[in-house]
Design a protein around this motif. Structure first.
Motif, PDB file in Angstrom:
ATOM      1  N   ARG A  59       0.864  -1.192   0.000  1.00  0.00           N
ATOM      2  CA  ARG A  59       0.000   0.000   0.000  1.00  0.00           C
ATOM      3  C   ARG A  59       0.892   1.231   0.000  1.00  0.00           C
ATOM      4  O   ARG A  59       1.859   1.306   0.753  1.00  0.00           O
ATOM      5  CB  ARG A  59      -0.886   0.014   1.239  1.00  0.00           C
ATOM      6  CG  ARG A  59      -1.826   1.205   1.303  1.00  0.00           C
ATOM      7  CD  ARG A  59      -2.624   1.194   2.611  1.00  0.00           C
ATOM      8  NE  ARG A  59      -3.571   2.266   2.670  1.00  0.00           N
ATOM      9  CZ  ARG A  59      -3.304   3.513   3.079  1.00  0.00           C
ATOM     10  NH1 ARG A  59      -2.106   3.840   3.466  1.00  0.00           N
ATOM     11  NH2 ARG A  59      -4.248   4.431   3.097  1.00  0.00           N
ATOM     12  N   TRP A  60       0.581   2.174  -0.869  1.00  0.00           N
ATOM     13  CA  TRP A  60       1.302   3.434  -0.858  1.00  0.00           C
ATOM     14  C   TRP A  60       0.397   4.545  -1.374  1.00  0.00           C
ATOM     15  O   TRP A  60      -0.628   4.283  -1.992  1.00  0.00           O
ATOM     16  CB  TRP A  60       2.594   3.348  -1.655  1.00  0.00           C
ATOM     17  CG  TRP A  60       2.436   3.361  -3.145  1.00  0.00           C
ATOM     18  CD1 TRP A  60       2.497   4.440  -3.963  1.00  0.00           C
ATOM     19  CD2 TRP A  60       2.194   2.235  -3.986  1.00  0.00           C
ATOM     20  NE1 TRP A  60       2.309   4.068  -5.266  1.00  0.00           N
ATOM     21  CE2 TRP A  60       2.119   2.714  -5.314  1.00  0.00           C
ATOM     22  CE3 TRP A  60       2.036   0.875  -3.764  1.00  0.00           C
ATOM     23  CZ2 TRP A  60       1.897   1.880  -6.400  1.00  0.00           C
ATOM     24  CZ3 TRP A  60       1.807   0.044  -4.844  1.00  0.00           C
ATOM     25  CH2 TRP A  60       1.740   0.544  -6.139  1.00  0.00           C
ATOM     26  N   TYR A  71      -4.387  16.352  -4.632  1.00  0.00           N
ATOM     27  CA  TYR A  71      -5.042  15.060  -4.842  1.00  0.00           C
ATOM     28  C   TYR A  71      -4.171  13.965  -4.231  1.00  0.00           C
ATOM     29  O   TYR A  71      -2.946  13.987  -4.371  1.00  0.00           O
ATOM     30  CB  TYR A  71      -5.228  14.775  -6.332  1.00  0.00           C
ATOM     31  CG  TYR A  71      -6.113  15.779  -7.032  1.00  0.00           C
ATOM     32  CD1 TYR A  71      -7.487  15.601  -7.046  1.00  0.00           C
ATOM     33  CD2 TYR A  71      -5.570  16.898  -7.663  1.00  0.00           C
ATOM     34  CE1 TYR A  71      -8.318  16.515  -7.686  1.00  0.00           C
ATOM     35  CE2 TYR A  71      -6.384  17.817  -8.306  1.00  0.00           C
ATOM     36  CZ  TYR A  71      -7.757  17.623  -8.317  1.00  0.00           C
ATOM     37  OH  TYR A  71      -8.562  18.524  -8.946  1.00  0.00           O
ATOM     38  N   VAL A  72      -4.816  13.044  -3.555  1.00  0.00           N
ATOM     39  CA  VAL A  72      -4.106  11.914  -2.964  1.00  0.00           C
ATOM     40  C   VAL A  72      -4.626  10.638  -3.621  1.00  0.00           C
ATOM     41  O   VAL A  72      -5.816  10.353  -3.589  1.00  0.00           O
ATOM     42  CB  VAL A  72      -4.312  11.845  -1.434  1.00  0.00           C
ATOM     43  CG1 VAL A  72      -3.608  10.611  -0.867  1.00  0.00           C
ATOM     44  CG2 VAL A  72      -3.832  13.104  -0.765  1.00  0.00           C
ATOM     45  N   GLU A  73      -3.730   9.909  -4.232  1.00  0.00           N
ATOM     46  CA  GLU A  73      -4.059   8.618  -4.836  1.00  0.00           C
ATOM     47  C   GLU A  73      -3.547   7.522  -3.904  1.00  0.00           C
ATOM     48  O   GLU A  73      -2.397   7.571  -3.462  1.00  0.00           O
ATOM     49  CB  GLU A  73      -3.381   8.468  -6.202  1.00  0.00           C
ATOM     50  CG  GLU A  73      -3.838   9.451  -7.240  1.00  0.00           C
ATOM     51  CD  GLU A  73      -5.124   9.030  -7.929  1.00  0.00           C
ATOM     52  OE1 GLU A  73      -5.514   7.854  -7.822  1.00  0.00           O
ATOM     53  OE2 GLU A  73      -5.739   9.902  -8.565  1.00  0.00           O
ATOM     54  N   VAL A  74      -4.396   6.551  -3.605  1.00  0.00           N
ATOM     55  CA  VAL A  74      -4.009   5.430  -2.759  1.00  0.00           C
ATOM     56  C   VAL A  74      -3.963   4.179  -3.633  1.00  0.00           C
ATOM     57  O   VAL A  74      -4.925   3.856  -4.329  1.00  0.00           O
ATOM     58  CB  VAL A  74      -5.014   5.233  -1.597  1.00  0.00           C
ATOM     59  CG1 VAL A  74      -4.608   4.026  -0.750  1.00  0.00           C
ATOM     60  CG2 VAL A  74      -5.105   6.494  -0.751  1.00  0.00           C
ATOM     61  N   TYR A  75      -2.847   3.480  -3.583  1.00  0.00           N
ATOM     62  CA  TYR A  75      -2.657   2.252  -4.349  1.00  0.00           C
ATOM     63  C   TYR A  75      -2.441   1.104  -3.365  1.00  0.00           C
ATOM     64  O   TYR A  75      -1.762   1.265  -2.348  1.00  0.00           O
ATOM     65  CB  TYR A  75      -1.426   2.365  -5.253  1.00  0.00           C
ATOM     66  CG  TYR A  75      -1.518   3.491  -6.252  1.00  0.00           C
ATOM     67  CD1 TYR A  75      -2.115   3.288  -7.481  1.00  0.00           C
ATOM     68  CD2 TYR A  75      -0.996   4.744  -5.952  1.00  0.00           C
ATOM     69  CE1 TYR A  75      -2.201   4.316  -8.412  1.00  0.00           C
ATOM     70  CE2 TYR A  75      -1.072   5.782  -6.869  1.00  0.00           C
ATOM     71  CZ  TYR A  75      -1.670   5.568  -8.097  1.00  0.00           C
ATOM     72  OH  TYR A  75      -1.756   6.584  -9.003  1.00  0.00           O
ATOM     73  N   TYR A  76      -3.009  -0.039  -3.680  1.00  0.00           N
ATOM     74  CA  TYR A  76      -2.800  -1.212  -2.834  1.00  0.00           C
ATOM     75  C   TYR A  76      -3.064  -2.468  -3.642  1.00  0.00           C
ATOM     76  O   TYR A  76      -3.749  -2.446  -4.665  1.00  0.00           O
ATOM     77  CB  TYR A  76      -3.699  -1.182  -1.595  1.00  0.00           C
ATOM     78  CG  TYR A  76      -5.172  -1.123  -1.901  1.00  0.00           C
ATOM     79  CD1 TYR A  76      -5.925  -2.281  -2.048  1.00  0.00           C
ATOM     80  CD2 TYR A  76      -5.817   0.100  -2.052  1.00  0.00           C
ATOM     81  CE1 TYR A  76      -7.278  -2.224  -2.345  1.00  0.00           C
ATOM     82  CE2 TYR A  76      -7.157   0.169  -2.343  1.00  0.00           C
ATOM     83  CZ  TYR A  76      -7.884  -0.996  -2.493  1.00  0.00           C
ATOM     84  OH  TYR A  76      -9.214  -0.932  -2.797  1.00  0.00           O
TER      85      TYR A  76
END
Length: 121
Positions: A59-60, A71-76
């Motif tokens: 997760r980052w 904008y904040v993008e969350v990837y996991y």
């Protein structure tokens, strides 16, 4: 199986020489060890099975600003590499038996060895 407060279950690994206090294994290696039941009184057991699961989670977040807006993008992601079950004592079909068909283990230590190979990655 409920062990109660005067009984103990321990899992130990036969892994040495890694320089780490943790049992670290790599793809393709064989994981081996033992499960020890320390019983203070006679205990009825239908079966004893062990589950082993290997998975990876990541997760980052990445932030970017456009004008005055951030904008904040969350990837996991999560990947399961293996999910194994090993019967250490009894038979898998014993779970349907009544308590009368259970195995009686006396007080003391009872060791059950296990071994399985990790998949190649």
């Amino acid at each position: 199986m409920g062990l109660g407060d005067k009984q103990k279950l321990t899992v130990s690994f036969h892994r040495t020489g890694t320089g780490s206090p943790l049992p670290i294994y790599y793809s393709g290696e064989t994981v081996s060890g033992k499960v020890t039941l320390e019983l203070s009184s006679e205990t009825k057991v239908k079966y004893l099975e062990m589950y082993a699961k290997g998975k990876a989670k990541v997760r980052w977040t990445e932030c970017r600003t456009v004008g005055n807006t951030t904008y904040v993008e969350v990837y996991y992601d999560e990947v399961e590499y293996f999910n194994l079950k090993t019967i250490l004592l009894g038979e898998e079909n014993d779970r349907d038996q009544s308590a009368d068909g259970a195995i009686r283990l006396g007080p003391g230590n009872h060791d059950y060895e296990f071994s399985f190979q990790l998949p190649q990655g």
